[in-house]
Motif scaffolding. Structure first.
Motif, PDB file in Angstrom:
ATOM      1  N   ALA A  19      -8.587  -4.744   5.234  1.00  0.00           N
ATOM      2  CA  ALA A  19      -7.592  -4.949   4.195  1.00  0.00           C
ATOM      3  C   ALA A  19      -8.178  -4.848   2.896  1.00  0.00           C
ATOM      4  CB  ALA A  19      -7.066  -6.632   4.454  1.00  0.00           C
ATOM      5  N   TYR A  20      -7.209  -5.158   1.719  1.00  0.00           N
ATOM      6  CA  TYR A  20      -7.682  -4.978   0.538  1.00  0.00           C
ATOM      7  C   TYR A  20      -7.343  -6.332  -0.292  1.00  0.00           C
ATOM      8  CZ  TYR A  20      -3.610  -3.017  -1.754  1.00  0.00           C
ATOM      9  OH  TYR A  20      -2.240  -2.546  -2.221  1.00  0.00           O
ATOM     10  N   LEU A  21      -8.119  -6.881  -1.030  1.00  0.00           N
ATOM     11  CA  LEU A  21      -7.538  -8.011  -1.967  1.00  0.00           C
ATOM     12  C   LEU A  21      -7.045  -7.581  -3.267  1.00  0.00           C
ATOM     13  CD1 LEU A  21      -9.917 -10.841  -0.665  1.00  0.00           C
ATOM     14  CD2 LEU A  21      -7.770 -10.107   0.320  1.00  0.00           C
ATOM     15  N   SER A  22      -5.898  -8.037  -3.747  1.00  0.00           N
ATOM     16  CA  SER A  22      -5.750  -7.867  -5.219  1.00  0.00           C
ATOM     17  C   SER A  22      -4.322  -8.452  -5.407  1.00  0.00           C
ATOM     18  CB  SER A  22      -5.447  -6.268  -5.301  1.00  0.00           C
ATOM     19  OG  SER A  22      -5.305  -5.989  -7.015  1.00  0.00           O
ATOM     20  N   GLU A  23      -4.372  -9.257  -6.723  1.00  0.00           N
ATOM     21  CA  GLU A  23      -2.930 -10.270  -6.946  1.00  0.00           C
ATOM     22  C   GLU A  23      -2.004  -9.293  -7.385  1.00  0.00           C
ATOM     23  OE1 GLU A  23      -2.443 -13.353  -7.953  1.00  0.00           O
ATOM     24  OE2 GLU A  23      -4.444 -14.374  -7.298  1.00  0.00           O
ATOM     25  N   GLN A  24      -0.810  -9.553  -6.767  1.00  0.00           N
ATOM     26  CA  GLN A  24       0.474  -8.786  -7.193  1.00  0.00           C
ATOM     27  C   GLN A  24       1.631 -10.013  -7.402  1.00  0.00           C
ATOM     28  OE1 GLN A  24       0.650  -5.187  -3.753  1.00  0.00           O
ATOM     29  NE2 GLN A  24       2.115  -6.781  -4.126  1.00  0.00           N
ATOM     30  N   ASN A  25       2.633  -9.404  -8.164  1.00  0.00           N
ATOM     31  CA  ASN A  25       3.737 -10.354  -8.276  1.00  0.00           C
ATOM     32  C   ASN A  25       4.052 -11.205  -7.183  1.00  0.00           C
ATOM     33  OD1 ASN A  25       6.090 -11.330  -9.048  1.00  0.00           O
ATOM     34  ND2 ASN A  25       7.532  -9.783  -8.705  1.00  0.00           N
ATOM     35  N   LYS A  26       4.228 -10.570  -5.839  1.00  0.00           N
ATOM     36  CA  LYS A  26       4.408 -11.274  -4.489  1.00  0.00           C
ATOM     37  C   LYS A  26       3.064 -10.902  -3.714  1.00  0.00           C
ATOM     38  CE  LYS A  26       9.017 -11.054  -3.975  1.00  0.00           C
ATOM     39  NZ  LYS A  26       9.958  -9.789  -3.564  1.00  0.00           N
ATOM     40  N   GLY A  27       2.302 -12.118  -3.511  1.00  0.00           N
ATOM     41  CA  GLY A  27       1.060 -11.568  -2.363  1.00  0.00           C
ATOM     42  C   GLY A  27      -0.212 -11.541  -3.025  1.00  0.00           C
ATOM     43  N   VAL A  28      -1.337 -11.578  -2.411  1.00  0.00           N
ATOM     44  CA  VAL A  28      -2.645 -11.380  -3.073  1.00  0.00           C
ATOM     45  C   VAL A  28      -3.277 -10.139  -2.454  1.00  0.00           C
ATOM     46  CG1 VAL A  28      -3.061 -13.729  -3.646  1.00  0.00           C
ATOM     47  CG2 VAL A  28      -3.617 -13.032  -1.232  1.00  0.00           C
ATOM     48  N   GLY A  29      -2.875  -9.320  -1.384  1.00  0.00           N
ATOM     49  CA  GLY A  29      -3.440  -8.519  -0.904  1.00  0.00           C
ATOM     50  C   GLY A  29      -2.713  -7.717   0.282  1.00  0.00           C
ATOM     51  N   TRP A  30      -3.185  -6.629   1.149  1.00  0.00           N
ATOM     52  CA  TRP A  30      -2.605  -6.083   2.103  1.00  0.00           C
ATOM     53  C   TRP A  30      -3.524  -6.020   3.296  1.00  0.00           C
ATOM     54  CZ3 TRP A  30       2.517  -5.111   2.216  1.00  0.00           C
ATOM     55  CH2 TRP A  30       3.410  -5.277   0.821  1.00  0.00           C
ATOM     56  N   PHE A  31      -3.113  -5.960   4.348  1.00  0.00           N
ATOM     57  CA  PHE A  31      -3.710  -5.398   5.606  1.00  0.00           C
ATOM     58  C   PHE A  31      -3.378  -3.981   5.737  1.00  0.00           C
ATOM     59  CE2 PHE A  31      -3.718  -4.603  10.304  1.00  0.00           C
ATOM     60  CZ  PHE A  31      -5.115  -4.999  10.503  1.00  0.00           C
ATOM     61  N   ASN A  67      -9.688  -7.826  -5.875  1.00  0.00           N
ATOM     62  CA  ASN A  67      -9.704  -6.435  -6.106  1.00  0.00           C
ATOM     63  C   ASN A  67     -10.931  -5.668  -5.313  1.00  0.00           C
ATOM     64  OD1 ASN A  67      -7.713  -5.899  -7.895  1.00  0.00           O
ATOM     65  ND2 ASN A  67      -8.903  -7.019  -9.500  1.00  0.00           N
ATOM     66  N   GLN A  68     -10.966  -5.824  -4.125  1.00  0.00           N
ATOM     67  CA  GLN A  68     -11.957  -5.234  -3.279  1.00  0.00           C
ATOM     68  C   GLN A  68     -11.446  -4.984  -1.941  1.00  0.00           C
ATOM     69  OE1 GLN A  68     -15.253  -7.285  -1.729  1.00  0.00           O
ATOM     70  NE2 GLN A  68     -14.501  -9.244  -2.021  1.00  0.00           N
ATOM     71  N   LEU A  69     -11.930  -4.072  -1.130  1.00  0.00           N
ATOM     72  CA  LEU A  69     -11.705  -3.792   0.344  1.00  0.00           C
ATOM     73  C   LEU A  69     -12.620  -4.623   1.133  1.00  0.00           C
ATOM     74  CD1 LEU A  69     -10.037  -1.448   1.514  1.00  0.00           C
ATOM     75  CD2 LEU A  69     -12.254  -0.348   1.876  1.00  0.00           C
ATOM     76  N   VAL A  70     -11.860  -5.297   2.157  1.00  0.00           N
ATOM     77  CA  VAL A  70     -12.623  -6.425   3.019  1.00  0.00           C
ATOM     78  C   VAL A  70     -12.314  -6.039   4.495  1.00  0.00           C
ATOM     79  CG1 VAL A  70     -12.593  -8.074   1.379  1.00  0.00           C
ATOM     80  CG2 VAL A  70     -10.699  -7.989   2.929  1.00  0.00           C
ATOM     81  N   PHE A  71     -13.374  -6.284   5.210  1.00  0.00           N
ATOM     82  CA  PHE A  71     -13.247  -6.371   6.760  1.00  0.00           C
ATOM     83  C   PHE A  71     -12.978  -7.688   7.233  1.00  0.00           C
ATOM     84  CE2 PHE A  71     -16.249  -2.460   7.409  1.00  0.00           C
ATOM     85  CZ  PHE A  71     -15.268  -1.593   6.859  1.00  0.00           C
ATOM     86  N   LEU A  72     -11.849  -7.690   8.103  1.00  0.00           N
ATOM     87  CA  LEU A  72     -11.358  -9.287   8.481  1.00  0.00           C
ATOM     88  C   LEU A  72     -12.084  -9.536   9.877  1.00  0.00           C
ATOM     89  CD1 LEU A  72      -7.572  -8.812   7.332  1.00  0.00           C
ATOM     90  CD2 LEU A  72      -9.433  -9.858   6.011  1.00  0.00           C
ATOM     91  N   TYR A  73     -12.412 -10.729  10.005  1.00  0.00           N
ATOM     92  CA  TYR A  73     -12.636 -11.130  11.267  1.00  0.00           C
ATOM     93  C   TYR A  73     -12.221 -12.550  11.597  1.00  0.00           C
ATOM     94  CZ  TYR A  73     -16.606  -7.901  11.013  1.00  0.00           C
ATOM     95  OH  TYR A  73     -17.160  -6.856  10.620  1.00  0.00           O
ATOM     96  N   SER A  74     -11.856 -12.661  13.049  1.00  0.00           N
ATOM     97  CA  SER A  74     -11.152 -14.004  13.437  1.00  0.00           C
ATOM     98  C   SER A  74     -12.160 -15.171  13.318  1.00  0.00           C
ATOM     99  CB  SER A  74     -10.818 -13.709  15.091  1.00  0.00           C
ATOM    100  OG  SER A  74     -11.815 -13.694  15.691  1.00  0.00           O
ATOM    101  N   PRO A  75     -11.655 -16.008  13.683  1.00  0.00           N
ATOM    102  CA  PRO A  75     -12.649 -17.429  13.401  1.00  0.00           C
ATOM    103  C   PRO A  75     -13.852 -17.347  14.607  1.00  0.00           C
ATOM    104  CG  PRO A  75     -10.358 -18.186  13.621  1.00  0.00           C
ATOM    105  CD  PRO A  75     -10.311 -16.843  13.766  1.00  0.00           C
ATOM    106  N   LYS A  76     -13.322 -16.688  15.534  1.00  0.00           N
ATOM    107  CA  LYS A  76     -14.761 -16.373  16.568  1.00  0.00           C
ATOM    108  C   LYS A  76     -15.279 -15.080  16.381  1.00  0.00           C
ATOM    109  CE  LYS A  76     -12.425 -19.048  20.349  1.00  0.00           C
ATOM    110  NZ  LYS A  76     -11.363 -18.958  21.484  1.00  0.00           N
TER     111      LYS A  76
END
Ligand code: SAH
Length: 387
Positions: free
Chosen positions: A49-61, A33-42
């Motif tokens: 993206a944001y993270l939040s549990e759904q029926n399908k999936g756990v978030g959206w880019f 349940n929060q907004l996140v900034f995504l970074y690559s392994p490098k």
């Protein structure tokens, strides 16, 4: 802002255009349940993206940019979405359609439908729900002419699933138009509304004469919307079969909204497999049969899944179909691909000669993410059967 380092496989998936994040994409330690900034392994910045549990999936880019979810952001999204749907807006014969569709409009977890002068918001997770004041404020700037709105809760954890959201309250039931046909709808009675808007092109083909002068059997009919469309397109007789008792009264409401006399239109509350038996015994025949089951259903007698059992519907339907009859085979199962669905159809047809006349997926207002096959869940084949 939380930083989230993703692994190479998710980085690749995002690069391909997929927006839905799966459980196995994200480490379980990440707070939800929060907004996140995504970074690559490098440590390269990948997007928001944001993270939040759904029926399908756990978030959206959401975007390759650094986003702030303010009124201006949602306003721009809604303006783009509105622009895409001008053709619907300018069509006075259709007053109900989707205004905003999840990742197809670059914000997963939310849909907005128009029903005449009202909007219907569906929230698929707690994060969009928590942001709804900002979302509504932006929406009202872009769609000031819509006089009121309702909401549906499509995630677990709240004690209600349907409510009035803002503005004027709609009548308990009212009519909308689609391809010039009236349908009776309701916005505040459970999760359903009396019509599945994603089928409007299939209903359109019936209004345009696919069943003119013919008898149509509508299996898993819910409110018999396909039957009404067929009747308006000149079908001589329709039979609608659904297990739910309430379907009869709701079906009649659609017919009455169009002043259609009910004599030649039958509403049967029965399990479709029992109806197949009954109709065979009575020697009933139909020129057009529509099959539109739920993806999965379990009742006292049996379970049914599109992935495994659809072929049985086809083979049963063939026994009730006239020579040169037409089958409309539909599914909304996101987990069954077009190819897998066709395999089920072929298994059902066996040696029976048949020709594919048409294939339909979601209509343009249900904008889907072309990079994600799951987002184009609807598949409808129209098949002519020579037997
Ligand atoms: N074709 C409909 C939507 C169908 S929704 C439309 O276009 O509006 C699926 C419907 O299948 C539900 O109304 C449900 O009551 C019905 N249903 C599920 N299992 C059934 C069964 N075994 N026999 C008859 N109806 C069934």
């Amino acid at each position: 802002m939380s930083k989230l380092f993703v692994d190479a496989s998710l980085q690749k998936k995002l690069a391909s255009g997929v927006q839905l994040l799966d459980k196995h994409d994200i480490s379980t330690q990440t707070p939800t349940n929060q907004l996140v900034f995504l970074y690559s392994p490098k440590s390269a910045f990948l997007g928001t993206a944001y993270l939040s549990e759904q029926n399908k999936g756990v978030g959206w880019f959401l975007s390759p940019k650094k986003l702030k979810l303010d009124v201006a952001y949602f306003r721009a999204l809604f303006e783009q979405a509105r622009q895409k749907r001008r053709a619907y807006e300018n069509d006075s014969q259709t007053t109900a359609y989707r205004l905003f569709n999840q990742d197809g409009d670059n914000f997963g977890g939310m849909t907005i439908d128009r029903y005449g002068d009202y909007a219907l918001f569906s929230w698929y997770n707690a994060f969009v729900y928590e942001n709804r004041q900002t979302i509504i404020e932006a929406f009202q700037l872009v769609f000031p002419e819509l006089i009121g709105a309702y909401e549906k809760i499509r995630f677990k954890g709240l004690d209600y699933e349907s409510a009035h959201l803002y503005g004027q309250k709609a009548p308990d039931t009212f009519t909308i138009l689609e391809n010039g046909v009236a349908y009776s709808v309701f916005l505040n009675d459970g999760l359903m509304t009396g019509i599945f808007l994603d089928q409007h092109e299939v209903r359109g083909s019936l209004v345009d004469g696919l069943a003119t002068g013919k008898r149509l059997l509508n299996m898993f009919s819910y409110t018999a919307a396909f039957s009404v469309a067929a009747a308006m397109g000149g079908a001589t007789e329709t039979t609608s079969v659904d297990l739910a008792k309430r379907s009869r009264e709701l079906s009649k409401a659609h017919f009455m909204a169009n002043d259609l006399p009910l004599e030649n239109h039958h509403f049967v509350v029965m399990d479709v497999f029992d109806y197949f038996k009954y109709a065979k015994k009575k020697g009933l025949r139909f020129e057009v049969i529509v099959l539109d089951p739920p993806s999965f259903a379990r009742n006292k007698k049996r379970t049914f899944s599109v992935a495994k059992d659809y072929h049985k519907l086809i083979s049963q339907a063939l026994e009730l179909l006239t020579e040169n009859g037409v089958l409309i085979a539909s599914t909304n199962a996101a987990n069954v691909s077009k190819a897998q669905f066709k395999k089920q159809l072929e298994k059902g047809f066996g040696e029976v000669k048949h020709t594919y006349l048409d294939f339909k997926t979601l209509p343009a207002d249900f904008a889907s993410n072309k990079a994600d096959a799951q987002s184009q869940y609807l598949k409808v084949f129209t098949v002519k059967v020579e037997q």
